[in-house]
Write an enzyme that holds these catalytic residues in place. Structure first.
Site, PDB file in Angstrom:
ATOM      1  N   GLU A 123       1.086  -1.166  -0.044  1.00 26.16           N
ATOM      2  CA  GLU A 123       0.068  -0.063   0.202  1.00 26.16           C
ATOM      3  C   GLU A 123       0.514   1.025  -0.082  1.00 26.16           C
ATOM      4  O   GLU A 123       2.012   1.446   0.185  1.00 26.16           O
ATOM      5  CB  GLU A 123      -0.970  -0.192   1.568  1.00 26.16           C
ATOM      6  CG  GLU A 123      -1.847  -1.136   1.555  1.00 26.16           C
ATOM      7  CD  GLU A 123      -2.392  -1.083   2.603  1.00 26.16           C
ATOM      8  OE1 GLU A 123      -3.015  -0.829   3.183  1.00 26.16           O
ATOM      9  OE2 GLU A 123      -3.573  -2.377   2.917  1.00 26.16           O
ATOM     10  N   LYS A 125       2.200   4.938   1.600  1.00 23.97           N
ATOM     11  CA  LYS A 125       2.430   5.458   2.797  1.00 23.97           C
ATOM     12  C   LYS A 125       2.350   6.420   2.517  1.00 23.97           C
ATOM     13  O   LYS A 125       2.781   7.165   1.833  1.00 23.97           O
ATOM     14  CB  LYS A 125       3.918   5.389   3.241  1.00 23.97           C
ATOM     15  CG  LYS A 125       3.519   5.188   4.427  1.00 23.97           C
ATOM     16  CD  LYS A 125       4.913   4.947   5.378  1.00 23.97           C
ATOM     17  CE  LYS A 125       5.063   5.131   6.585  1.00 23.97           C
ATOM     18  NZ  LYS A 125       4.249   6.096   6.967  1.00 23.97           N
ATOM     19  N   ASP A 127       1.417  10.212   3.214  1.00 18.37           N
ATOM     20  CA  ASP A 127       1.699  10.996   4.615  1.00 18.37           C
ATOM     21  C   ASP A 127       0.699  12.345   5.041  1.00 18.37           C
ATOM     22  O   ASP A 127       0.209  13.202   4.339  1.00 18.37           O
ATOM     23  CB  ASP A 127       3.008  11.811   3.753  1.00 18.37           C
ATOM     24  CG  ASP A 127       3.706  12.313   4.721  1.00 18.37           C
ATOM     25  OD1 ASP A 127       3.884  12.294   6.136  1.00 18.37           O
ATOM     26  OD2 ASP A 127       4.634  12.626   4.266  1.00 18.37           O
ATOM     27  N   TYR A 233      -7.208   1.939   5.340  1.00 23.46           N
ATOM     28  CA  TYR A 233      -6.157   0.538   5.132  1.00 23.46           C
ATOM     29  C   TYR A 233      -6.731  -0.311   6.144  1.00 23.46           C
ATOM     30  O   TYR A 233      -5.268  -1.189   6.538  1.00 23.46           O
ATOM     31  CB  TYR A 233      -5.135   1.273   4.793  1.00 23.46           C
ATOM     32  CG  TYR A 233      -4.389   2.443   5.452  1.00 23.46           C
ATOM     33  CD1 TYR A 233      -4.838   2.329   7.408  1.00 23.46           C
ATOM     34  CD2 TYR A 233      -4.658   3.407   5.349  1.00 23.46           C
ATOM     35  CE1 TYR A 233      -3.801   3.189   8.027  1.00 23.46           C
ATOM     36  CE2 TYR A 233      -3.478   4.538   6.721  1.00 23.46           C
ATOM     37  CZ  TYR A 233      -3.537   3.907   7.605  1.00 23.46           C
ATOM     38  OH  TYR A 233      -3.011   5.314   8.366  1.00 23.46           O
ATOM     39  N   LYS A 322      10.409   3.417   3.630  1.00 26.82           N
ATOM     40  CA  LYS A 322      10.614   4.602   3.432  1.00 26.82           C
ATOM     41  C   LYS A 322      11.552   4.803   2.554  1.00 26.82           C
ATOM     42  O   LYS A 322      12.368   4.989   2.543  1.00 26.82           O
ATOM     43  CB  LYS A 322      10.876   5.267   4.844  1.00 26.82           C
ATOM     44  CG  LYS A 322      10.610   5.333   5.900  1.00 26.82           C
ATOM     45  CD  LYS A 322       9.297   5.902   7.214  1.00 26.82           C
ATOM     46  CE  LYS A 322       9.750   7.585   6.977  1.00 26.82           C
ATOM     47  NZ  LYS A 322       9.401   8.110   8.051  1.00 26.82           N
ATOM     48  N   CYS A 416      28.277  43.920  -7.880  1.00 28.37           N
ATOM     49  CA  CYS A 416      28.291  42.592  -8.590  1.00 28.37           C
ATOM     50  C   CYS A 416      30.048  41.876  -8.384  1.00 28.37           C
ATOM     51  O   CYS A 416      30.690  42.510  -8.474  1.00 28.37           O
ATOM     52  CB  CYS A 416      28.758  43.014 -10.138  1.00 28.37           C
ATOM     53  SG  CYS A 416      28.839  41.427 -11.404  1.00 28.37           S
ATOM     54  N   CYS A 419      31.991  41.662 -11.644  1.00 24.02           N
ATOM     55  CA  CYS A 419      32.586  42.465 -12.052  1.00 24.02           C
ATOM     56  C   CYS A 419      33.037  43.670 -11.577  1.00 24.02           C
ATOM     57  O   CYS A 419      32.982  44.747 -11.589  1.00 24.02           O
ATOM     58  CB  CYS A 419      31.810  42.962 -13.783  1.00 24.02           C
ATOM     59  SG  CYS A 419      30.218  43.704 -13.141  1.00 24.02           S
ATOM     60  N   CYS A 434      23.232  43.311 -12.835  1.00 23.48           N
ATOM     61  CA  CYS A 434      24.462  43.852 -12.796  1.00 23.48           C
ATOM     62  C   CYS A 434      23.405  44.444 -13.871  1.00 23.48           C
ATOM     63  O   CYS A 434      23.865  43.719 -15.437  1.00 23.48           O
ATOM     64  CB  CYS A 434      24.937  42.823 -12.808  1.00 23.48           C
ATOM     65  SG  CYS A 434      26.877  43.418 -14.173  1.00 23.48           S
ATOM     66  N   CYS A 439      29.528  42.430 -18.221  1.00 22.65           N
ATOM     67  CA  CYS A 439      30.348  41.920 -17.768  1.00 22.65           C
ATOM     68  C   CYS A 439      30.435  40.159 -17.596  1.00 22.65           C
ATOM     69  O   CYS A 439      30.031  39.638 -18.364  1.00 22.65           O
ATOM     70  CB  CYS A 439      29.239  41.280 -16.289  1.00 22.65           C
ATOM     71  SG  CYS A 439      29.318  40.559 -14.679  1.00 22.65           S
TER      72      CYS A 439
HETATM   73  S1  IVH Z   1      -0.942   0.627   8.443  1.00 16.88           S
HETATM   74  C1  IVH Z   1      -1.178  -1.637  12.896  1.00 16.88           C
HETATM   75  N1  IVH Z   1      -1.216   1.416   6.241  1.00 16.88           N
HETATM   76  O1  IVH Z   1       2.207   5.487   9.002  1.00 16.88           O
HETATM   77  C2  IVH Z   1      -0.916  -0.787  10.821  1.00 16.88           C
HETATM   78  N2  IVH Z   1      -0.376   2.683   8.220  1.00 16.88           N
HETATM   79  O2  IVH Z   1       4.575   4.899  10.117  1.00 16.88           O
HETATM   80  C3  IVH Z   1      -0.943   0.707  11.409  1.00 16.88           C
HETATM   81  N3  IVH Z   1       0.954   4.963   6.827  1.00 16.88           N
HETATM   82  O3  IVH Z   1       0.808   5.650  12.071  1.00 16.88           O
HETATM   83  C4  IVH Z   1      -1.137   1.344   9.793  1.00 16.88           C
HETATM   84  N4  IVH Z   1      -0.742   4.641   5.545  1.00 16.88           N
HETATM   85  O4  IVH Z   1      -0.604   6.631  10.142  1.00 16.88           O
HETATM   86  C5  IVH Z   1      -0.816   1.863   7.833  1.00 16.88           C
HETATM   87  N5  IVH Z   1      -1.709   2.231   4.125  1.00 16.88           N
HETATM   88  C6  IVH Z   1      -0.850   2.488   5.218  1.00 16.88           C
HETATM   89  C7  IVH Z   1      -1.047   3.426   5.469  1.00 16.88           C
HETATM   90  C8  IVH Z   1      -0.461   3.452   7.190  1.00 16.88           C
HETATM   91  C9  IVH Z   1       0.455   5.545   5.647  1.00 16.88           C
HETATM   92  C10 IVH Z   1       0.423   6.102   7.906  1.00 16.88           C
HETATM   93  C11 IVH Z   1      -0.073   5.606   9.662  1.00 16.88           C
HETATM   94  C12 IVH Z   1       1.111   5.002  10.427  1.00 16.88           C
HETATM   95  C13 IVH Z   1       1.588   4.861   9.769  1.00 16.88           C
HETATM   96  C14 IVH Z   1       3.618   3.802  10.443  1.00 16.88           C
END
Ligand code: IVH
Length: 680
Positions: A123, A125, A127, A233, A322, A416, A419, A434, A439
């Site tokens: 999945e 991640k 932000d 998720y 990450k 400058c 020059c 300038c 120059c």
């Molecule tokens: S699963 C026990 N799935 O990342 C599992 N977390 O660094 C819990 N996050 O606290 C999290 N996308 O805020 C999961 N597809 C995803 C995610 C995700 C972002 C965040 C979430 C979590 C943090 C952990």
């Protein structure tokens, strides 16, 4: 407080110091939504602490940040006890760490005597901010942040105004907790920041912090204006729901219930495929309309998850891969100013080199005087450097908590740096310039620009060579490019016979570029490629433009008064006239396409050109076809009137033309067609 890690002297002391720093940053991140340092620097502190605790297990304490999740809930919101804890995730920062996680997983499964093969759900991640939504009998009754993982904050009123979050569900079990990420789409973030600028207010640092701050507003009507989004998720507490065997089935069920589930989620068979997924998204992360900072990899089989269990902080069945950081902190050693081809003075940061955004960055732009003032970065500061995707690295701002005492504000130089001429800043402009056209920095920039792709396109004449030729006194203006002493070049280090011949050929070939390219190359202020094209077409020859009045230039469609004034001024300057004459003497093409005069013999026809013709470059041939009223597409189809074939034609076009019975012409046939509109 230093944000960068330090070598440990006494491990116990260092552990204390790291914990103090991590707690400080946790508070800023989780409670105040205003972190001082990038995530990557924070991760480095946690990694150092974890490594020390691994090496000296006696130093590990239950209250260590390595054993806890997130921050303390704020007293401003009612506490919510999570019946199923909201865990964090362990991180993997490279392929080896991902594989080490896979190996640990396998080992445990073997120990448990379970020979079952597992699958991985990958999945994105997201932000954003984690949230838990509790539904009872299909009604949203509570929304809570993660807090410290056991107790979160009640943000129900605010969650209700997030459009992606359903208020009511059809066919839901009596109790259902859905977990996911609240995030702010990049477009919303940009719009909010634009409004902040217009209102003269401070801009927000990034979508994540803005999402977190927006979710934790006291007044839900403020949250509503922030247009937050949500991806689900994971499940929390469920009573009476259907039994699932896999995670991907739960996601499909959530989608059916009406929750947004990210469409990129993929089930994969093994870790090499998982790593490929991670790499693909690392490369494509900026194609998404929201920010991601990695990939979450989860074991799909729920019975295996149960067997694997969790540590105090994170489940063993998942890992967060990450991405390399796009923001890091480093020392700002100095602020310098570079002078461009138009004389623009651009401040830039000289940094202690730092690995960020996939490469080592030692220099970063500071844009202009106002931005340096606004950010108030000072030599000696620890600064946040950002490099995202292909975007050039920039300094985001200083880490004020780390500012050494007595640092002086930086002021823009008056003169400058190349020059020594006094810099000028015109009213209403963001830049100082300038004004000295001689120059050396401006001249070098102008020659580089002349040789660049959109202008005379001279391969092999880049920044380094231009600077070298300039230092050796071989070039003083753009026209000197056509008067290089090739014998002398051959005697220089790094210039073999082949490279000199290549450069010479490239320079010779540039003499026949279209007039519009030459006009672009002359570095006339305000004149871009579209304006240059319009002038070339209208005047048909540089000589006619040379003597044109401002009014006549301004009468050309697409040329406004500012460009007209600038073009006229450039050509009336005697020094520039001398450059034009030097270019003429070198045999540079001054002819433009003459659309107006061409008879429209090819009206309604479509003529494709392949290979090299003796009297026309490819661009020129296409221009001539268009000037005669025809179309000049890049490929052969049933609509093609004729295929014109020169030396070394493309096989695909030739075969296609033969297949479709399209007439094939040589150069003489082409000229006959142009003149008469008839196939020979
Ligand atoms: S699963 C026990 N799935 O990342 C599992 N977390 O660094 C819990 N996050 O606290 C999290 N996308 O805020 C999961 N597809 C995803 C995610 C995700 C972002 C965040 C979430 C979590 C943090 C952990």
């Amino acid at each position: 407080m230093p944000a960068v890690t330090e070598a440990a002297r006494d491990p116990a002391e260092r552990v204390q110091e790291l914990r103090r720093q991590i707690r400080h940053h946790d508070r800023l991140y989780y409670e105040l939504d205003a972190p001082e340092i990038p995530d990557a620097d924070y991760d480095a502190l946690v990694r150092e602490l974890r490594a020390l605790e691994d090496e000296y297990p006696d130093l590990r304490t239950p209250d260590s940040p390595t054993q806890r999740v997130g921050g303390a809930p704020s007293p401003a919101f009612a506490p919510v006890m999570h019946r199923v804890p909201m865990m964090s995730l362990d991180n993997a920062f490279d392929e080896a760490e991902l594989q080490a996680w896979g190996a640990r997983l396998q080992r445990r499964l073997t120990e448990l005597g379970d020979g079952q093969r597992v699958h991985f759900v990958c999945e994105l991640k997201i932000d954003g901010v984690a949230i838990s939504l509790r539904y009872e009998h299909g009604e949203l009754v509570q929304a809570a942040t993660r807090g410290d993982g056991r107790v979160g904050e009640d943000v129900t009123a605010n969650a209700r105004v997030v459009r992606d979050i359903p208020d009511r569900l059809e066919g839901a079990p009596p109790v259902l907790e859905v977990r996911g990420e609240i995030y702010m789409p990049i477009s919303v973030f940009e719009r909010i920041n634009k409004a902040q600028v217009e209102a003269g207010q401070r801009t927000y640092a990034n979508p994540r912090n803005t999402a977190a701050g927006s979710l934790r507003q006291k007044d839900p009507s403020v949250t509503a204006t922030r247009e937050l989004s949500f991806w689900s998720y994971q499940l929390g507490e469920v009573q009476g729901g259907p039994a699932f065997a896999t995670h991907h089935e739960t996601l499909a069920w959530l989608r059916d219930l009406g929750f947004p589930v990210n469409p990129e989620i993929t089930v994969l068979d093994d870790l090499p495929a998982v790593y490929e997924f991670c790499q693909r998204w690392e490369a494509n992360r900026h194609s998404l309309p929201y920010e991601i900072d990695g990939v979450v990899v989860k074991v799909d089989e729920l019975n295996v998850r149960d067997q694997l269990g969790s540590t105090s902080k994170a489940p063993r069945w998942a890992i967060a891969y990450k991405f390399p950081p796009e923001e890091r902190t480093t020392l700002l050693k100095d602020i310098m100013v570079s002078i461009g081809r138009t004389g623009r003075a651009t401040p830039f940061a000289v940094l202690e080199p730092v690995f960020v955004g996939g490469s080592t960055v030692g220099l970063a732009t500071l844009h202009n005087e106002d931005q340096v003032r606004e950010k108030d970065v000072r030599p000696g500061d620890i600064v946040i450097v950002r490099k995202a995707g292909e975007v050039i690295p920039e300094v985001v701002g200083p880490v004020l908590a780390d500012r050494p005492k007595g640092l002086r504000r930086w002021t823009f130089p008056k003169r400058c740096p190349v020059c020594g001429t006094e810099l000028v800043r015109l009213y209403g402009e963001a830049d100082r310039r300038c004004p000295n056209e001689q120059c050396p920095a401006r001249v070098a920039g102008a020659i580089e620009h002349f040789a660049s792709r959109g202008a005379m396109d001279i391969e092999g004449l880049g920044e380094q060579r231009v600077r070298l030729f300039q230092q050796l006194g071989m070039v003083h203006d753009v026209a000197d490019v056509y008067h290089l002493d090739y014998e002398r070049l051959r005697s220089l280090e790094g210039f073999g016979d082949v490279s000199v011949a290549n450069l010479r050929n490239a320079i010779e070939a540039s003499k026949s570029r279209p007039l519009a390219n030459l006009l672009v190359g002359l570095n006339i202020r305000h004149l871009g490629p579209a304006g240059a094209e319009a002038l070339a077409r209208h005047f048909g020859h540089l000589d006619r433009l040379l003597d044109a009045s401002v009014e006549e230039i301004a009468s050309v469609e697409g040329i406004g008064p500012v460009i007209a004034e600038s073009v006229h001024e450039w050509f009336t300057n005697p020094a520039n006239r001398r450059i034009v004459e030097k270019l003429r003497a070198a045999g540079v093409n001054f002819e433009g396409p003459r659309v107006e005069q061409a008879p429209q013999t090819l009206a309604g026809m479509s003529v494709v050109v392949t290979g090299t013709l003796a009297n026309y470059s490819r661009e020129r041939a296409e221009e001539v076809i268009k000037a005669h009223g025809g179309k000049a597409p890049g490929s052969v189809s049933t609509k093609t009137t004729a295929l014109v074939v020169g030396e070394g034609p493309g096989a695909a076009k030739l075969t296609k033309a033969r297949e479709l019975g399209v007439p094939i012409l040589d150069e003489a046939g082409f000229e006959h067609l142009l003149a008469t509109g008839e196939l020979p």
